[in-house]
Write a protein that holds these residues in place. Structure first.
Motif, PDB file in Angstrom:
ATOM      1  N   ALA A  36     -10.861   3.604  -3.502  1.00  0.00           N
ATOM      2  CA  ALA A  36     -10.860   4.997  -3.065  1.00  0.00           C
ATOM      3  C   ALA A  36     -11.779   4.978  -1.664  1.00  0.00           C
ATOM      4  O   ALA A  36     -13.156   5.640  -1.774  1.00  0.00           O
ATOM      5  CB  ALA A  36     -11.356   6.059  -4.028  1.00  0.00           C
ATOM      6  N   GLY A  94     -25.903   5.683  -5.285  1.00  0.00           N
ATOM      7  CA  GLY A  94     -24.708   5.690  -5.593  1.00  0.00           C
ATOM      8  C   GLY A  94     -24.300   6.437  -6.635  1.00  0.00           C
ATOM      9  O   GLY A  94     -25.138   6.572  -7.692  1.00  0.00           O
ATOM     10  N   LEU A  95     -23.066   7.009  -7.069  1.00  0.00           N
ATOM     11  CA  LEU A  95     -22.705   7.787  -8.268  1.00  0.00           C
ATOM     12  C   LEU A  95     -22.413   7.010  -9.395  1.00  0.00           C
ATOM     13  O   LEU A  95     -23.086   7.449 -10.434  1.00  0.00           O
ATOM     14  CB  LEU A  95     -21.590   8.657  -7.909  1.00  0.00           C
ATOM     15  CG  LEU A  95     -21.983  10.209  -7.598  1.00  0.00           C
ATOM     16  CD1 LEU A  95     -22.401  10.292  -6.217  1.00  0.00           C
ATOM     17  CD2 LEU A  95     -20.942  11.138  -7.831  1.00  0.00           C
ATOM     18  N   VAL A  96     -22.155   5.527  -9.228  1.00  0.00           N
ATOM     19  CA  VAL A  96     -21.888   4.864 -10.449  1.00  0.00           C
ATOM     20  C   VAL A  96     -23.282   4.679 -10.896  1.00  0.00           C
ATOM     21  O   VAL A  96     -23.498   4.857 -12.132  1.00  0.00           O
ATOM     22  CB  VAL A  96     -21.194   3.553 -10.053  1.00  0.00           C
ATOM     23  CG1 VAL A  96     -21.459   2.649 -11.146  1.00  0.00           C
ATOM     24  CG2 VAL A  96     -20.001   3.940  -9.626  1.00  0.00           C
ATOM     25  N   TYR A 120     -12.027   7.446 -13.920  1.00  0.00           N
ATOM     26  CA  TYR A 120     -12.606   6.203 -13.143  1.00  0.00           C
ATOM     27  C   TYR A 120     -13.252   5.322 -13.975  1.00  0.00           C
ATOM     28  O   TYR A 120     -13.994   5.963 -14.797  1.00  0.00           O
ATOM     29  CB  TYR A 120     -13.516   7.025 -12.114  1.00  0.00           C
ATOM     30  CG  TYR A 120     -14.306   6.258 -11.260  1.00  0.00           C
ATOM     31  CD1 TYR A 120     -13.591   5.317 -10.125  1.00  0.00           C
ATOM     32  CD2 TYR A 120     -15.642   6.195 -11.138  1.00  0.00           C
ATOM     33  CE1 TYR A 120     -14.280   4.646  -9.449  1.00  0.00           C
ATOM     34  CE2 TYR A 120     -16.439   5.383 -10.094  1.00  0.00           C
ATOM     35  CZ  TYR A 120     -15.524   4.602  -9.549  1.00  0.00           C
ATOM     36  OH  TYR A 120     -16.431   3.758  -8.654  1.00  0.00           O
ATOM     37  N   PHE A 123     -17.008   5.525 -16.066  1.00  0.00           N
ATOM     38  CA  PHE A 123     -17.115   6.679 -17.021  1.00  0.00           C
ATOM     39  C   PHE A 123     -16.954   5.888 -18.584  1.00  0.00           C
ATOM     40  O   PHE A 123     -17.520   6.150 -19.474  1.00  0.00           O
ATOM     41  CB  PHE A 123     -16.027   7.722 -16.935  1.00  0.00           C
ATOM     42  CG  PHE A 123     -16.557   8.949 -15.933  1.00  0.00           C
ATOM     43  CD1 PHE A 123     -16.178   8.577 -14.610  1.00  0.00           C
ATOM     44  CD2 PHE A 123     -16.855  10.330 -16.197  1.00  0.00           C
ATOM     45  CE1 PHE A 123     -16.606   9.423 -13.577  1.00  0.00           C
ATOM     46  CE2 PHE A 123     -17.081  10.912 -15.279  1.00  0.00           C
ATOM     47  CZ  PHE A 123     -16.853  10.569 -13.914  1.00  0.00           C
ATOM     48  N   CYS A 167     -15.591  14.461 -15.045  1.00  0.00           N
ATOM     49  CA  CYS A 167     -15.304  14.022 -13.753  1.00  0.00           C
ATOM     50  C   CYS A 167     -14.624  15.152 -13.210  1.00  0.00           C
ATOM     51  O   CYS A 167     -13.426  15.853 -13.322  1.00  0.00           O
ATOM     52  CB  CYS A 167     -14.163  12.892 -13.569  1.00  0.00           C
ATOM     53  SG  CYS A 167     -14.038  12.052 -11.997  1.00  0.00           S
ATOM     54  N   ASN A 171     -10.637  12.308 -10.997  1.00  0.00           N
ATOM     55  CA  ASN A 171     -10.011  11.022 -10.683  1.00  0.00           C
ATOM     56  C   ASN A 171      -9.733  10.323 -11.884  1.00  0.00           C
ATOM     57  O   ASN A 171     -10.411  10.135 -12.565  1.00  0.00           O
ATOM     58  CB  ASN A 171     -11.211  10.324  -9.713  1.00  0.00           C
ATOM     59  CG  ASN A 171     -10.595   8.728  -9.407  1.00  0.00           C
ATOM     60  OD1 ASN A 171      -9.292   8.718  -9.579  1.00  0.00           O
ATOM     61  ND2 ASN A 171     -11.434   8.116  -9.164  1.00  0.00           N
ATOM     62  N   ASP A 199     -19.662  14.626 -12.692  1.00  0.00           N
ATOM     63  CA  ASP A 199     -19.798  13.504 -11.310  1.00  0.00           C
ATOM     64  C   ASP A 199     -18.846  14.763 -10.516  1.00  0.00           C
ATOM     65  O   ASP A 199     -17.449  14.868 -10.747  1.00  0.00           O
ATOM     66  CB  ASP A 199     -19.162  12.473 -11.679  1.00  0.00           C
ATOM     67  CG  ASP A 199     -18.516  11.741 -10.349  1.00  0.00           C
ATOM     68  OD1 ASP A 199     -18.308  12.204  -9.237  1.00  0.00           O
ATOM     69  OD2 ASP A 199     -18.407  10.335 -10.697  1.00  0.00           O
ATOM     70  N   ILE A 201     -18.208  13.974  -7.202  1.00  0.00           N
ATOM     71  CA  ILE A 201     -18.194  13.173  -5.793  1.00  0.00           C
ATOM     72  C   ILE A 201     -16.886  13.608  -4.941  1.00  0.00           C
ATOM     73  O   ILE A 201     -17.043  13.802  -3.758  1.00  0.00           O
ATOM     74  CB  ILE A 201     -18.013  11.736  -5.971  1.00  0.00           C
ATOM     75  CG1 ILE A 201     -18.359  10.950  -4.818  1.00  0.00           C
ATOM     76  CG2 ILE A 201     -16.419  11.258  -6.610  1.00  0.00           C
ATOM     77  CD1 ILE A 201     -18.697   9.561  -5.164  1.00  0.00           C
ATOM     78  N   HIS A 202     -15.910  14.223  -5.411  1.00  0.00           N
ATOM     79  CA  HIS A 202     -14.706  14.580  -4.881  1.00  0.00           C
ATOM     80  C   HIS A 202     -14.673  16.273  -4.434  1.00  0.00           C
ATOM     81  O   HIS A 202     -13.733  16.906  -3.919  1.00  0.00           O
ATOM     82  CB  HIS A 202     -13.311  14.264  -5.606  1.00  0.00           C
ATOM     83  CG  HIS A 202     -13.205  12.795  -5.937  1.00  0.00           C
ATOM     84  ND1 HIS A 202     -12.682  12.036  -4.857  1.00  0.00           N
ATOM     85  CD2 HIS A 202     -13.518  12.113  -6.866  1.00  0.00           C
ATOM     86  CE1 HIS A 202     -12.751  10.672  -5.054  1.00  0.00           C
ATOM     87  NE2 HIS A 202     -13.296  10.889  -6.392  1.00  0.00           N
ATOM     88  N   LYS A 235     -17.427  10.366  -0.174  1.00  0.00           N
ATOM     89  CA  LYS A 235     -15.923  10.613  -0.448  1.00  0.00           C
ATOM     90  C   LYS A 235     -15.225  11.380   0.898  1.00  0.00           C
ATOM     91  O   LYS A 235     -14.480  11.119   1.525  1.00  0.00           O
ATOM     92  CB  LYS A 235     -15.234  10.830  -1.664  1.00  0.00           C
ATOM     93  CG  LYS A 235     -15.668  10.033  -2.740  1.00  0.00           C
ATOM     94  CD  LYS A 235     -14.856   8.835  -3.000  1.00  0.00           C
ATOM     95  CE  LYS A 235     -15.159   7.917  -3.804  1.00  0.00           C
ATOM     96  NZ  LYS A 235     -15.095   6.268  -3.440  1.00  0.00           N
ATOM     97  N   SER A 245     -26.337   8.997  -2.243  1.00  0.00           N
ATOM     98  CA  SER A 245     -25.902   9.998  -3.247  1.00  0.00           C
ATOM     99  C   SER A 245     -27.008  10.838  -3.705  1.00  0.00           C
ATOM    100  O   SER A 245     -28.307  10.484  -3.506  1.00  0.00           O
ATOM    101  CB  SER A 245     -25.224   9.317  -4.421  1.00  0.00           C
ATOM    102  OG  SER A 245     -24.205   8.575  -3.758  1.00  0.00           O
TER     103      SER A 245
HETATM  104  C1  LIG Z   1     -15.230  10.064  -9.663  1.00  0.00           C
HETATM  105  C2  LIG Z   1     -15.887   8.983  -8.793  1.00  0.00           C
HETATM  106  N1  LIG Z   1     -17.324   8.611  -9.074  1.00  0.00           N
HETATM  107  C3  LIG Z   1     -17.839   7.910  -8.351  1.00  0.00           C
HETATM  108  C4  LIG Z   1     -17.421   7.017  -7.386  1.00  0.00           C
HETATM  109  C5  LIG Z   1     -18.098   5.775  -6.713  1.00  0.00           C
HETATM  110  O1  LIG Z   1     -19.196   6.311  -6.422  1.00  0.00           O
HETATM  111  P1  LIG Z   1     -20.176   5.470  -5.859  1.00  0.00           P
HETATM  112  O2  LIG Z   1     -19.572   4.332  -4.630  1.00  0.00           O
HETATM  113  O3  LIG Z   1     -21.120   6.180  -4.968  1.00  0.00           O
HETATM  114  O4  LIG Z   1     -21.069   4.536  -6.914  1.00  0.00           O
HETATM  115  C6  LIG Z   1     -15.791   7.251  -7.481  1.00  0.00           C
HETATM  116  C7  LIG Z   1     -15.088   6.272  -6.381  1.00  0.00           C
HETATM  117  O5  LIG Z   1     -13.918   6.223  -6.157  1.00  0.00           O
HETATM  118  C8  LIG Z   1     -15.295   8.197  -7.983  1.00  0.00           C
HETATM  119  O6  LIG Z   1     -13.809   8.549  -7.948  1.00  0.00           O
END
Ligand SMILES: Cc1ncc(COP(=O)(O)O)c(C=O)c1O
Length: 385
Positions: A36, A94-96, A120, A123, A167, A171, A199, A201-202, A235, A245
């Motif tokens: 993505a 990052g969100l992860v 995703y 999770f 989420c 996603n 999360d 992010i979108h 994103k 993030s």
């Molecule tokens: C729902 C979701 N969270 C987190 C991420 C990735 O986040 P990051 O790259 O900031 O770790 C994505 C990437 O596709 C995503 O779709």
């Protein structure tokens, strides 16, 4: 609408840039529509801000600029009527990372964390990586539309459940959760005293006219106190490679637990990430509006073409990701099948559900058209089609 300023049809060659998306199929005629990120250049305001910062030439340890913090506060207020305090923000690369920190921050090892599948992949991996059990509650699909299955959610709850990973927007199924759905989740969390890690992010990528993203933390002060919201410009403004993030946590105790779980393991945000984020939130709106219009066109094209192939695709309310049901084809390995046809998709099994593929339509329309043509031709070649 004011006159269009940005050209999303421009051909930008990403080969040779160590792009994860494009390098997977290096030297092969496969159009990459998987991971993505989008093939578009970021808004000019971001590129200019980065140039300016690079020209300064000194790249020492950097904190979040005051201007960025204010820009986030202003953007959340303007976009979601969400009034946050500056000190609620914790910066993350990052969100992860955020999902993993959140899993560590709440409860004890051996506790349970609920998430909704398909989803995703992090999770599903973050809870076990921090010694927790993940409980996967399948989303329900009715007439091609995905939704929450509250009965399944109640049934999945255990006495050891401490957290819900949400989420929102979702996603890969592309849902923008409605206020009613969020209220139901919130009530569930309140009844069972769960922390919600949301999360979002979108959030900036809502395509469906008339729908709005609602940060779950905005439902009530009590919801806010139990919620960790994860957000990023990555994103929406196509800057995921810059790693900037943040988490918004209003409750002091929860925020302290989150920061403690970060320990000294989570690195600083890259200073260029901060620069890009500030420019995005301050100056990116017109670009974002034009992007959304372009993505809407791509979404409609995917929907029309994929339906024409005899497949079912969920309506993408948000994100630039289509979730396509390929079970009726009987293809055993859909990713392999479409790669052989010259299109690189993500496989449903990565998201916890086989028989589906995810298609990233964040690319120029002609490339998308060609990918869809290849898919159609390949499917026509199947026996009985
Ligand atoms: C729902 C979701 N969270 C987190 C991420 C990735 O986040 P990051 O790259 O900031 O770790 C994505 C990437 O596709 C995503 O779709």
């Amino acid at each position: 609408m004011t006159q269009k300023k940005f050209d999303f049809d421009e051909i930008i060659d990403r080969r040779g840039t160590a792009s994860e998306k494009w390098d997977r199929y290096r030297d092969r005629d496969i159009i990459p529509l998987w991971v993505a990120d989008m093939d578009f250049r970021s808004p000019p305001a971001i590129i200019e801000a980065l140039h300016e910062r690079v020209n300064h030439g000194v790249f020492g340890y950097t904190s979040a600029p005051e201007g960025l913090v204010q820009a986030v506060v202003d953007a959340l207020e303007a976009e979601f009527h969400w009034q946050i305090r500056k000190e609620w923000i914790t910066w993350l690369p990052g969100l992860v990372t955020g999902l993993n920190v959140s899993s560590r921050a709440v409860g004890e090892p051996g506790d349970d964390i609920i998430t909704f599948t398909p989803v995703y992949p992090p999770f599903m991996s973050a809870p076990p990586l921090s010694g927790h059990n993940v409980i996967k509650v399948p989303l329900a699909c009715q007439a091609g539309r995905w939704g929450l299955d509250l009965a399944a959610l109640e049934a999945a709850l255990t006495p050891k459940t401490r957290q819900l990973l949400l989420c929102s927007p979702h996603n890969p199924v592309g849902r923008v959760w409605t206020r009613e759905e969020l209220v139901q989740l919130d009530r569930f969390a309140a009844r069972h005293d769960l922390v919600i890690c949301s999360d979002e992010i979108h959030a900036g990528l809502v395509l469906e006219p008339g729908l709005r993203h609602i940060p779950i933390a905005t439902l009530s002060p009590e919801t806010s106190r139990r919620t960790i919201t994860l957000m990023a410009p990555s994103k929406t403004y196509n800057v995921p490679g810059l790693g900037c993030s943040f988490a918004v946590i209003s409750d002091d105790t929860l925020r302290r637990a989150f920061r403690k779980a970060m320990g000294r393991i989570v690195p600083h945000v890259n200073l260029l990430g901060y620069t890009a984020a500030e420019a995005a939130y301050r100056h990116g709106e017109q670009w974002r509006q034009e992007l959304l219009e372009y993505l809407r066109g791509n979404r409609d094209l995917v929907e029309q073409e994929v339906t024409g192939m005899g497949l079912t695709v969920a309506r993408v309310e948000a994100t630039y990701l289509s979730w396509i049901d390929v079970r009726s084809t009987g293809i055993e390995d859909p990713v392999r099948f479409f790669e052989d046809a010259g299109v690189g998709l993500s496989g449903g099994s990565d998201f916890g559900l086989t028989g589906y593929v995810r298609l990233n339509f964040g690319c120029r329309r002609e490339l998308l058209r060609e990918a869809l043509r290849r898919m159609r031709v390949a499917l026509k070649g199947l026996p009985g089609r």
